[in-house]
Write an enzyme that holds these catalytic residues in place. Structure first.
Site: not given
Length: 404
Positions: A66, A157, A185, A187, A288, A317-319, A380
């Protein structure tokens, strides 16, 4: 701490940089050279479809890097070019992708060590350069680095920064921040550091538990025990659940975040009535765009006639994990891998991570006959990694032998 005042002070420091050092054109060219793929570009131009022999590959229509990730990675690389001899540190993985982080290590960028979740900054010296990753860093870490006299390169970000502004707004107006996220996490740790009073809920089930407590259907001691590591210091559910604002870790499942927001709005409406709702609930919009686009594309992909689906991205990676959840919810055979090397070179095997489980190796994962494979990747994951996965699938689809 007045986090807004601290940020203003930091942003005016000549030892703070959030814009990078090179022109956008040069930055894009460097990133394209490192990670872009001609094959993936041609597949995009062909309606996200690739066919080779008995293999049919359908890509999600939004996947991979992204804008926020591209920006963070490019800034990290150009930081080394700008400071060729200085000691450069990074407070965490720049993004959740092993190949990108390994590349930084090869550039002699050092990662801050951590033990049991506690980072050790003792080796960082005055004048050192410290990169803040795309997930951001806690305000306490920023303050420590600023006071130590480090040069801070902030690749956070902008969507993450937007969430910080949201929880600061909650704090200013004395609302508790309900943060939809994973409590450990990076973030969420950063976001909660900018909040005042906060509570982190992992999913809709936990949110429903909190909603029930608000409506008088819970036990105080049980509540405090359950959220002891997911709430601000001194959190009192009887006092701190009267005025709520909702925010989220930007990589969480969009539909679940929206459902959690609606749940708390209805809960406060039920408890306080429509006339007083705005005094007890703040609406939000911290989802997001890139996360939303990739999840929407995944929902479209799972409607395709697929034999199996490969989800590519870091295991932390959460997403990427949430993309895997979408595949599982549709009952599609799916495999979460972090690198192309998880697929056998000649043997028809794949080593993958089932949701919530350890790595396993599956034999004969590609069936005989014609195969339709869906592929997506987390925010990512570079296009070049996706290309290598496709080449692995091509090679295996041409092999005759199956593993006994």
């Amino acid at each position: 701490m007045d986090t807004q005042a601290f940020k203003r002070s930091l942003h005016h420091s000549d030892r703070y940089n959030r814009r990078g050092f090179e022109s956008p054109t040069k930055r894009a060219q460097a990133l394209e050279k490192a990670y872009q793929s001609n094959l993936i570009g041609s597949i995009r131009d062909n309606g996200y479809l690739f066919e080779h022999g008995r293999l049919r590959v359908k890509l999600a229509e939004a996947f991979g890097f992204c804008w926020g990730v591209e920006r963070a990675v490019a800034m990290a690389y150009e930081t080394r070019r700008h400071y060729p001899k200085e000691s450069i540190w990074i407070t965490n993985e720049i993004i959740h992708n092993p190949s990108v982080n390994d590349h930084l290590r090869n550039m002699n960028v050092r990662f801050i060590s951590a033990e049991k979740g506690i980072k050790n900054f003792s080796s960082v010296q005055e004048g050192d350069v410290v990169i803040l990753p795309a997930f951001g860093a806690t305000v306490q870490e920023m303050k420590l680095l600023h006071e130590r006299g480090c040069h801070i390169i902030d690749t956070t970000c902008p969507w993450v920064s937007k969430v910080w502004h949201t929880v600061e707004k909650h704090k200013k107006h004395e609302f508790t921040s309900i943060i939809h996220g994973k409590v450990k996490h990076e973030e969420t740790l950063a976001t909660s550091s900018f909040a005042g009073t906060y509570l982190v809920v992992l999913d809709l089930e936990e949110a429903q538990y909190v909603a029930n407590y608000i409506l008088g259907k819970g036990d105080r001691e049980e509540f405090l025990k359950r959220f002891s590591k997911a709430s601000s210091q001194g959190f009192d559910p009887d006092r701190d659940l009267q005025r709520l604002g909702v925010a989220n870790q930007t990589t969480m499942l969009k539909s679940e975040t929206e459902e959690i927001g609606r749940l708390f709005e209805k809960t406060m409406l039920r408890k306080y009535g429509p006339a007083e709702l705005t005094e007890h609930f703040l609406a939000f919009n911290t989802i997001c765009d890139a996360t939303e686009e990739r999840q929407d594309a995944m929902f479209s992909l799972v409607d395709e006639p697929l034999d199996l689906l490969v989800v590519i991205g870091g295991f932390n990676s959460s997403n990427t994990t949430h993309l895997q959840e979408i595949a599982i919810s549709r009952g599609i055979r799916s495999f979460h891998i972090d690198t192309p090397e998880r697929i056998g070179d000649q043997e028809n095997t794949i080593t993958h991570k089932p949701l919530g489980d350890d790595l396993i190796t599956e034999k004969n994962f590609l069936p005989e006959g014609n195969i339709s494979v869906g592929i997506t990747s987390g925010a990512s994951t570079p296009d070049r990694v996706v290309e290598h996965v496709i080449h692995k699938l091509i090679n295996l689809s041409e092999e005759k032998a199956f593993v006994d």
